[in-house]
Write a protein that holds these residues in place. Structure first.
Motif: not given
Length: 439
Positions: A19-32, A196-208
């Motif tokens: 269930d976590i994987i499914s819901d997380l995938a929805d958010r990844i599609v929405e943001i990325k 110069t780094l990415r916030i959280g590497g691959d684990m933070v999605i978005g553009d903050r």
């Protein structure tokens, strides 16, 4: 969005992995904006990493939790919670041989080397300027240079650290750096290094975006807060605000006010004072930033162990009229936000000299108060009567969202006890590891 944090919280709530994987995938599609198949693969990889570390509980990899969040305690919000947390940080760092150390709760740290005072300071960019990189870079650079100057030091170099989340545009780095170097070049202080780094590497999605800029300076005479003395007067210059005022103007639609904050008045005034013979007679200086005068005067009184008295009426006339109008119309306490003003603390004769110097430069200033013997406390004179002048739990709420958060009631004593416990555990851990590595 922190996808790792989302997965960990969901697992701790007892949710099924699928269930976590499914819901997380929805958010990844929405943001990325990626395909569903890729998002599912991404979510599964996150779960693999989270599960691999979920039960990892060694002395090095675990920590005593306070059970109090940063937002709940007001960390970073320049109020009583933030000041309390910083004093806990000072306890963890401990007493050092620094000339001005963290226990002084000053604008900068100072050590002695090569016969000179070496001053170092660092400021984080305003969190709400993520979508306005130039403004973020400009204001954070001006802030760190202010902190260097008010310690009586001449800035000699800048360093920068910039983090942008995975989906942020690379141009944010460039625009931010342009803001940093605009101030640096005009002030004659080079930007020499950074990260110069990415916030959280691959684990933070978005553009903050977030980051900081620091300054190293040199001095022969330091003007630390603890040097304030009874009989001193408080001289404050005019101010139009920095990152905080710019943020207020942005998110309340007072966009014409933003331009007011783009100036180097403070830096030019401080530089003139450092080049004058008056510097050696100045006891202390600070910039009116952390929670406004409410926060700064509170910290100065505590650090110097003296009574600081401020006259409200004298302060009003030193805030840029357009900025003051905005704060007044939005019911934002002008004494509780950063106004980018310089505060000089010295004996009356020196204060008059500083005021004359600033006047020749076209910089207005007024004596807004004094320092007395007595209980270490800040006092506000309002309508001829003395009243308490303490910082609030958070700095004055200066955006619509902050006004909502400000209304939340918290049990501060309970939270302090929890924070004390966590800080004590960190000190004990530090002691254990030092002992282990010393053998």
């Amino acid at each position: 969005m922190d996808v790792e944090g989302y997965a960990r919280r969901s697992l701790n709530q007892g949710r099924a992995s699928q269930d976590i994987i499914s819901d997380l995938a929805d958010r990844i599609v929405e943001i990325k904006g990626v395909s569903r198949d890729y998002a599912l693969s991404f979510a599964k990889a996150v779960m693999v990493e989270v599960n691999a570390t979920r039960d990892l509980k060694t002395d090095i990899t675990s920590y005593e939790k306070a059970g109090v969040s940063m937002g709940m305690f007001g960390v970073g919000s320049r109020g009583t919670g933030d000041f309390y947390a910083h004093r806990k940080i000072a306890e963890i760092i401990g007493k050092s041989d620094a000339t001005v150390g963290v226990e002084d709760m000053d604008d900068a740290g100072v050590v002695q080397a090569g016969g000179q005072y070496i001053v170092c300071t660092v400021d984080g960019m305003h969190s709400r300027l993520s979508d306005y990189p130039f403004l973020a870079g400009f204001h954070v650079t001006r802030a760190t240079l202010r902190d260097c100057y008010v310690m009586g030091a001449r800035p000699v170099m800048l360093f920068s650290d910039i983090h942008v989340a995975d989906d942020g545009d690379v141009a944010k780095i460039f625009d931010y750096t342009a803001g940093v170097t605009t101030v640096g070049e005009l002030a004659g202080v080079p930007l020499v290094s950074g990260s110069t780094l990415r916030i959280g590497g691959d684990m933070v999605i978005g553009d903050r975006m977030t980051g900081c800029v620091g300054t190293v300076g040199v001095a022969e005479h330091i003007t630390a807060r603890r040097k304030a003395a009874p009989g001193d007067q408080l001289l404050m210059t005019t101010g139009a605000g920095g990152g905080t005022v710019a943020t207020t103007a942005l998110y309340y639609g007072y966009h014409d006010v933003i331009e007011k904050t783009i100036n180097l008045t403070f830096l030019h005034a401080a530089d003139a004072i450092l080049k004058s013979e008056l510097l050696g007679s100045i006891h202390a200086m600070t910039d009116v930033t952390n929670g406004g005068l409410r926060g700064d005067v509170h910290e100065m009184a505590k650090t110097a162990g003296l009574r600081f008295i401020v006259e409200e009426e004298k302060v009003r006339g030193l805030i840029d009229p357009d900025v003051y109008r905005m704060l007044y119309e939005l019911e934002i306490d002008p004494l509780g936000v950063s106004v980018d003003a310089l505060l000089v603390i010295a004996e009356p004769e020196t204060i008059y000299g500083v005021q004359a110097l600033l006047s020749k430069m076209g910089v207005e200033s007024s004596i807004i108060g004094r320092v007395e013997e007595g209980k270490a406390e800040p006092v506000l004179v309002r309508n001829g009567r003395e009243e308490e002048f303490s910082p609030r739990f958070r700095e004055a709420a200066y955006t619509p969202l902050k006004k909502l958060v400000e209304k939340e009631e918290q049990d501060f004593d309970y939270m302090k006890n929890q924070v004390d416990r966590a800080a004590k555990a960190a000190i004990e851990k530090k002691t254990r590891i030092i002992k282990k590595l010393s053998h």
